[in-house]
Structures are given as structure tokens and as C-alpha cells.
Design a protein around this motif. Structure first.
Motif, PDB file in Angstrom:
ATOM      1  N   PRO A   1       0.788 162.273  74.103  1.00 16.31           N
ATOM      2  CA  PRO A   1      -0.245 161.616  74.680  1.00 16.31           C
ATOM      3  C   PRO A   1      -0.490 160.349  73.824  1.00 16.31           C
ATOM      4  N   SER A   2      -0.322 160.322  72.467  1.00 19.62           N
ATOM      5  CA  SER A   2      -0.673 159.170  71.661  1.00 19.62           C
ATOM      6  C   SER A   2       0.272 158.198  71.895  1.00 19.62           C
ATOM      7  N   VAL A   3       1.414 158.081  72.082  1.00 17.04           N
ATOM      8  CA  VAL A   3       2.343 157.099  72.496  1.00 17.04           C
ATOM      9  C   VAL A   3       2.117 156.421  73.788  1.00 17.04           C
ATOM     10  N   GLU A   4       2.417 154.832  73.458  1.00 19.43           N
ATOM     11  CA  GLU A   4       2.036 154.083  74.768  1.00 19.43           C
ATOM     12  C   GLU A   4       3.269 154.201  75.449  1.00 19.43           C
ATOM     13  N   TRP A   5       3.014 154.768  76.716  1.00 19.52           N
ATOM     14  CA  TRP A   5       3.955 155.085  77.914  1.00 19.52           C
ATOM     15  C   TRP A   5       3.785 153.841  78.889  1.00 19.52           C
ATOM     16  N   VAL A   6       4.953 153.097  79.277  1.00 14.77           N
ATOM     17  CA  VAL A   6       4.709 152.161  80.400  1.00 14.77           C
ATOM     18  C   VAL A   6       5.731 152.256  81.240  1.00 14.77           C
ATOM     19  N   GLU A   7       5.209 152.272  82.483  1.00 16.80           N
ATOM     20  CA  GLU A   7       6.178 152.510  83.724  1.00 16.80           C
ATOM     21  C   GLU A   7       6.821 151.005  84.152  1.00 16.80           C
ATOM     22  N   GLY A   8       7.808 150.883  84.088  1.00 19.72           N
ATOM     23  CA  GLY A   8       8.766 149.486  84.400  1.00 19.72           C
ATOM     24  C   GLY A   8      10.100 149.323  84.125  1.00 19.72           C
ATOM     25  N   ARG A   9      10.759 148.312  84.632  1.00 16.14           N
ATOM     26  CA  ARG A   9      11.985 148.037  84.715  1.00 16.14           C
ATOM     27  C   ARG A   9      12.674 147.344  83.454  1.00 16.14           C
ATOM     28  N   ALA A  10      13.727 147.553  83.042  1.00 14.94           N
ATOM     29  CA  ALA A  10      14.482 147.131  81.874  1.00 14.94           C
ATOM     30  C   ALA A  10      14.790 145.515  82.205  1.00 14.94           C
TER      31      ALA A  10
END
Length: 271
Positions: A92-101
């Protein structure tokens, strides 16, 4: 099979349940061992700001996080919410981001290092994705990417692709071909050039795919990949039966499976 299903398959899109199988089985069997070599190639330093593009369930992101320490920034980006859900649950501590390359949601020169492990093959616009990685990289920073070598150099998958096409047709086989689409080194280097990474160095590293059994190998390809859209339960059992006949040469005495799975690693430095 619908066009939408075929497109999702060759683009590497999976459901949350498939992502869970991917993380539990595919990562240790096939993908996880490549996290360290890719991070080594990128020469990630402590306190660095690192972006992992197409992070999946976070195997490479987690390796990078251990290197940057608590004062660095680590971001994992993926367009698949199923993959990210599993990644968040694990760390959970990592910054996870939904997005396109192809449209990275970050300012220019935001990162010291950009990683992409076995994701480039699935991008809709590979050239744009490479340009975006360069855009968010700081001067002196590095991009490190890995892609699978040609399927012909991974005999287990060459045979599995042939078997799947014979039993289930071209569309299903293309779902297994997709990861190897940049295996031709010349094509890979040409793509890097077109994406603005002309001076990238490309090396080919040896690797090994390992599965506990032929059944588990087939299960991971069918349930942890998009072949679930092509192969039902009866088809799965039929595929296992045929695979156990064809691929005994890859079996050890304990029934485990092992065969070569080499990859290309490209590194580009922002001068």
C-alpha cells in the motif's frame, strides 16, 4: 470471437482474478527473476525518483522501491485496474497510478529513472509511449526496458503457440504471440530509434521459465492470461492432455517444467 475480445487479448488486458493468478504464479515462474537485472541495468540509486511503466502487479516496482529507500519516490503505473488492485494490496505504501504509457500523467523531468518490464509490446502507440518516457525523465537519468526475445528462442512457448493455434485457432494463438512481437532485435532497435531513444544500448540476456508442472503451466497461460476468453473448462483439460504428450522433453524427474526464455534489455541515458 469478437474483435474487442481479440484486441484485449493481444493488448495484455486481464481481469482481477487473472491478475491474482498472474501475481501468485506467473511472477515467480517467469517475470519476477527479471526485476533485479532490469533495476541493475538502470543503476537505480538511493533517494532516486523512479517510475515503473506498465507495472502489472508490481514485481519490478517492489524491487526498485527497496533500492530508493524511504526518501526516494517510487511510482507504479498501469492501465489495468485489476493489476493495480493486486499491487496495492501487496504494498500500500507505493504510489500506484492508473494511466496509459502514451499519456503519462506527470510533469516533464519528474523522474531520475523510468522502468518498463515486458510492457512495451502491448502499448497501442509504442513510439508515443517511448517519447513520453523520455519526456518525464530528468537530464542524466536512465530508461531501462525489457522485451521478450523471439518465441523461436523460447522453445516451450514456440511449441505452445503452435499447439494452441492447432486446437483453438489463430486468435487464441495471437494472445500468446503478443509478448514476443518485439523479439526481433533489429525491429526493437528501430522502434527505439523512432521513439527518440536512438542511442539506447540493447543486450540479450539468458533467462529460464520454470513451472511446477505442465498442468500448472497451461493453467497460468489460460487463467492468468487472456486465453480465458478463448478456452473454456473443457478446452483447458483438452489442452493439458495434449501438452502433457508434447512437452515431456521440458519435464524434470519431479514433473517440473523448465525451458529457455531469453529477453532483450535496452538502456537509454538522457544527456
Amino acid at each position: 470471437m469478437t474483435t474487442a475480445t481479440t484486441t484485449a487479448a493481444t493488448a495484455g488486458q486481464v481481469s482481477k482474478s487473472a491478475a491474482e493468478i498472474y501475481d501468485e504464479f506467473f511472477v515467480p515462474s517467469l517475470f519476477g527473476p527479471w526485476a533485479k537485472p532490469l533495476c541493475d541495468a538502470a543503476r537505480i540509486a538511493r533517494d532516486s525518483d523512479v517510475l515503473d511503466v506498465a507495472c502489472g502487479t508490481g514485481a519490478t516496482t517492489r524491487e526498485a522501491a527497496g533500492r530508493v529507500g524511504t526518501t526516494g519516490r517510487i511510482v507504479g503505473l498501469d492501465r489495468n485496474d485489476g493489476m493495480l488492485s493486486v499491487a496495492r494490496a501487496r504494498v500500500p505504501s507505493v504510489e500506484w497510478v492508473e494511466g496509459r504509457a502514451e499519456a503519462l500523467p506527470f510533469d516533464p523531468q519528474s523522474f531520475d529513472c523510468v522502468l518498463c518490464q515486458f510492457g512495451l509490446m502491448f502499448f497501442d502507440d509504442k513510439t508515443k509511449a517511448l517519447a513520453e518516457m523520455a519526456r518525464v525523465l530528468r537530464p542524466g537519468g536512465r530508461i531501462a526496458l525489457s522485451v521478450w526475445d523471439s518465441a523461436e528462442n523460447s522453445p516451450g512457448y514456440a511449441g505452445m503457440i503452435e499447439l494452441v493455434e492447432t486446437m483453438f485457432g489463430r486468435d487464441a494463438a495471437d494472445a500468446l504471440r503478443a509478448p514476443f512481437c518485439l523479439g526481433d532485435k533489429q525491429r526493437f532497435q528501430s522502434l527505439l530509434h523512432d521513439g527518440g531513444l536512438a542511442k539506447a544500448t540493447v543486450t540479450t540476456a539468458t533467462g529460464t521459465a520454470r513451472f511446477t508442472s505442465i498442468r500448472e503451466w497451461v493453467r497460468m497461460d489460460v487463467r492468468g492470461w487472456t486465453l480465458a476468453d478463448f478456452i473454456d473448462d473443457a478446452g483447458f483439460e483438452a489442452l493439458v492432455t495434449q501438452a502433457e504428450k508434447r512437452f515431456r522433453r521440458f519435464s524434470g524427474k519431479d514433473g517440473s517444467i523448465e525451458f529457455p526464455a531469453p529477453a532483450h534489455i535496452a538502456v537509454w541515458t538522457h544527456n
